[in-house]
Design an enzyme around this catalytic site. Structure first.
Site, mmCIF file in Angstrom:
data_model
loop_
_atom_site.group_PDB
_atom_site.id
_atom_site.type_symbol
_atom_site.label_atom_id
_atom_site.label_comp_id
_atom_site.label_asym_id
_atom_site.label_seq_id
_atom_site.Cartn_x
_atom_site.Cartn_y
_atom_site.Cartn_z
ATOM 1 N N HIS A 177 -5.047 2.105 5.366
ATOM 2 C CA HIS A 177 -4.692 1.665 4.013
ATOM 3 C C HIS A 177 -4.640 0.138 3.995
ATOM 4 O O HIS A 177 -3.871 -0.474 4.752
ATOM 5 C CB HIS A 177 -3.343 2.264 3.579
ATOM 6 C CG HIS A 177 -3.462 3.704 3.189
ATOM 7 N ND1 HIS A 177 -2.472 4.630 3.417
ATOM 8 C CD2 HIS A 177 -4.466 4.372 2.556
ATOM 9 C CE1 HIS A 177 -2.860 5.816 2.950
ATOM 10 N NE2 HIS A 177 -4.072 5.685 2.431
ATOM 11 N N GLU A 180 -1.380 -2.280 3.869
ATOM 12 C CA GLU A 180 -0.290 -2.081 4.827
ATOM 13 C C GLU A 180 -0.485 -3.029 6.003
ATOM 14 O O GLU A 180 -0.780 -2.629 7.125
ATOM 15 C CB GLU A 180 -0.253 -0.600 5.232
ATOM 16 C CG GLU A 180 0.042 0.297 4.030
ATOM 17 C CD GLU A 180 -0.220 1.782 4.272
ATOM 18 O OE1 GLU A 180 -0.554 2.169 5.394
ATOM 19 O OE2 GLU A 180 -0.094 2.554 3.297
ATOM 20 N N ARG A 235 -5.506 -0.404 -1.741
ATOM 21 C CA ARG A 235 -5.182 0.636 -0.752
ATOM 22 C C ARG A 235 -6.437 1.323 -0.180
ATOM 23 O O ARG A 235 -6.536 1.591 1.012
ATOM 24 C CB ARG A 235 -4.312 1.685 -1.463
ATOM 25 C CG ARG A 235 -4.119 3.010 -0.745
ATOM 26 C CD ARG A 235 -3.293 3.933 -1.649
ATOM 27 N NE ARG A 235 -3.305 5.330 -1.220
ATOM 28 C CZ ARG A 235 -2.322 5.898 -0.513
ATOM 29 N NH1 ARG A 235 -1.293 5.193 -0.123
ATOM 30 N NH2 ARG A 235 -2.386 7.172 -0.187
ATOM 31 N N HIS A 307 0.784 3.462 9.622
ATOM 32 C CA HIS A 307 0.910 3.070 8.214
ATOM 33 C C HIS A 307 2.188 2.264 8.023
ATOM 34 O O HIS A 307 2.994 2.107 8.926
ATOM 35 C CB HIS A 307 1.019 4.316 7.314
ATOM 36 C CG HIS A 307 -0.186 5.175 7.287
ATOM 37 N ND1 HIS A 307 -0.982 5.299 6.173
ATOM 38 C CD2 HIS A 307 -0.753 5.968 8.224
ATOM 39 C CE1 HIS A 307 -1.965 6.126 6.435
ATOM 40 N NE2 HIS A 307 -1.855 6.551 7.674
ATOM 41 N N GLU A 383 4.994 5.686 9.996
ATOM 42 C CA GLU A 383 5.221 4.723 8.908
ATOM 43 C C GLU A 383 6.108 3.630 9.475
ATOM 44 O O GLU A 383 7.273 3.875 9.803
ATOM 45 C CB GLU A 383 5.921 5.387 7.710
ATOM 46 C CG GLU A 383 5.135 6.511 7.043
ATOM 47 C CD GLU A 383 4.144 6.022 6.000
ATOM 48 O OE1 GLU A 383 3.986 4.786 5.833
ATOM 49 O OE2 GLU A 383 3.514 6.879 5.352
#
Ligand SMILES: [Zn+2]
Length: 433
Positions: A177, A180, A235, A307, A383
């Site tokens: 993405h 990020e 994104r 991410h 994440e």
């Protein structure tokens, strides 16, 4: 013409071409009940404005807030939607443009300067860093082409491999993405620390002798470059629209497990548009072909897709809520807990360790593909920072190196655990649950 007007016009001209987020707001919606969770789903699917909403973070559990960016023209409608349903919400960022930092790219290309690893880098800087670091560690580091992008860039990995080459593979994938940014920055920090510690730290040396480690700093290179030049909040990849006006496919909805299922969209303007077919994008199909070849030759035991944000360490399944555990659930969970504990020991950063689709499903995502289609037993989606402060994707640069250091400790602990697994082959799931 007044001077101030002239200055304003000059400023506007200089900024032309770069997407402005003036007037965009981020709402934080906290679901306390299943019903509230369903309302968030309805919000994302609303026919009038769902496609225009940009979910920065989706609730992974009850109490875990959803952060959604709303364009100015829909703010009243969204607030009305939330109030009518008695949803708990607040304004997290009033004006997104105000929190987008000036992106000077001012920390240069000298990777011997310690400041280099504590700032965000452009795509060109990352590419030249890869060439430089590989040259600095001959015999252990090399660069390998692993995929390609829609605009024709080559996606490369740094391969870290000890004297006994052709060991089972570990793959760390960053930057699927575009916005990020902490993900590529963390990949760079991990690569640097592994190379520095090889031959110095006995555990790291053992890990590198057990595995071939592939680190892909940026998979979605076109999107990443675009976040520097045109749109900080981009994104998806940069596929040109075949019809309509919207660019890009969400690469993390384009893999081949339950393609087109929950948490995806058929609409080209959606941030979770899944593309015309599974693996339709050069970025995903390239990784699929390259890593399957690796699986056939040395085996792939660990695959982590990095991410931001939210601080989660998760494993399959991710494509549907409420599925039974994977056949490798216990080992996957222990691996995640081991990683998160070691990570937390550094600065006290708390990660939540759980199955991916605990509350929010995303079909066609990396972790399910890496486990089910590729056959990597230890497949994770991580994440990174931050968790619940207001910075979202704009994690300050002074947090880059700490994030790198703690995540490095997490992956080291994980690889120590997985390398001791006497049965590191994924249990086969012939038919998806
Ligand atoms: Zn992401």
């Amino acid at each position: 013409m007044k001077f101030s007007v002239a200055v304003t016009l000059l400023f506007a001209a200089l900024c032309a071409g770069k997407k402005s987020y003036d007037g965009y707001s981020v709402y934080r919606i906290t679901p306390r009940t299943e019903r509230a969770g369903n309302f968030i789903q309805e919000l994302s699917e609303n026919v009038n404005f769902g496609q225009s909403l940009d979910f920065w973070h989706e609730s992974r559990n009850l109490g875990d807030p959803t952060d959604v960016m709303v364009p100015p023209r829909y703010k009243a409608l969204v607030e009305d939607f939330l109030r009518r349903r008695h949803m708990e919400f607040s304004l997290l960022v009033e004006n997104v443009e105000d929190v987008i930092y000036p992106q000077a790219g001012g920390c240069g290309t000298d990777s011997t300067d310690p400041a280099f690893y504590n700032c965000y880098h452009t795509m060109d800087e990352i590419e030249s860093w890869m060439d430089g670091i590989v040259a600095s560690y001959p015999g252990i580091a090399s660069k390998e082409a692993v995929s390609a992008t829609f605009e024709g860039r080559t996606v490369s990995a740094i391969k870290i491999s000890g004297p006994n080459a052709n060991r089972p593979a570990v793959i760390f994938q960053g930057g699927i993405h575009a916005r990020e940014w902490i993900s590529p920055a963390t990949m760079m920090n991990i690569a640097k620390m592994l190379l520095d510690d090889h031959g110095v730290d006995t555990e790291v040396t053992a890990i590198i002798e057990h595995y071939d480690i592939y680190i892909i700093p940026v998979l979605n290179q076109d999107g990443y470059a675009y976040t520097w030049t045109d749109d900080r909040m981009w994104r998806k990849n940069r596929r040109t629209p075949s019809s309509g006006r919207c660019y890009g496919v969400d690469l993390n909805r384009n893999w081949d497990v339950d393609f087109g299922g929950d948490g995806t969209s058929t609409l080209g303007c959606s941030e979770v548009y899944h593309g015309v077919a599974a693996l339709s994008e050069p970025e995903t199909s390239g990784i699929d072909a390259w890593s399957r070849a690796l699986q056939a030759s040395t085996g792939v035991e660990v695959f982590i897709d990095f991410h931001s944000y939210g601080q989660y360490w998760m494993w399959p399944w991710g494509y549907k809520v409420g599925l039974p555990h994977t056949p490798d659930h216990n080992d996957q969970m222990t691996g995640g807990e081991t990683a998160a504990a070691a990570l937390g020991n550094v600065y006290g950063t708390q990660y939540t360790v759980q199955r991916s689709a605990s509350m929010y499903a995303a079909a066609g995502a990396t972790e399910d593909w890496a486990y089910h289609s590729l056959g990597a037993k230890y497949s994770y989606i991580v994440e990174l920072r931050p968790t619940s402060d207001a910075v979202g994707f704009q994690l300050p640069e002074n947090k880059i190196e700490p994030t790198g250091i703690e995540t490095y400790e997490g992956v080291k602990a994980l690889l120590k655990y997985t390398s001791a697994d006497e049965n590191p082959i994924a249990e086969k799931v012939a038919v998806l649950p």
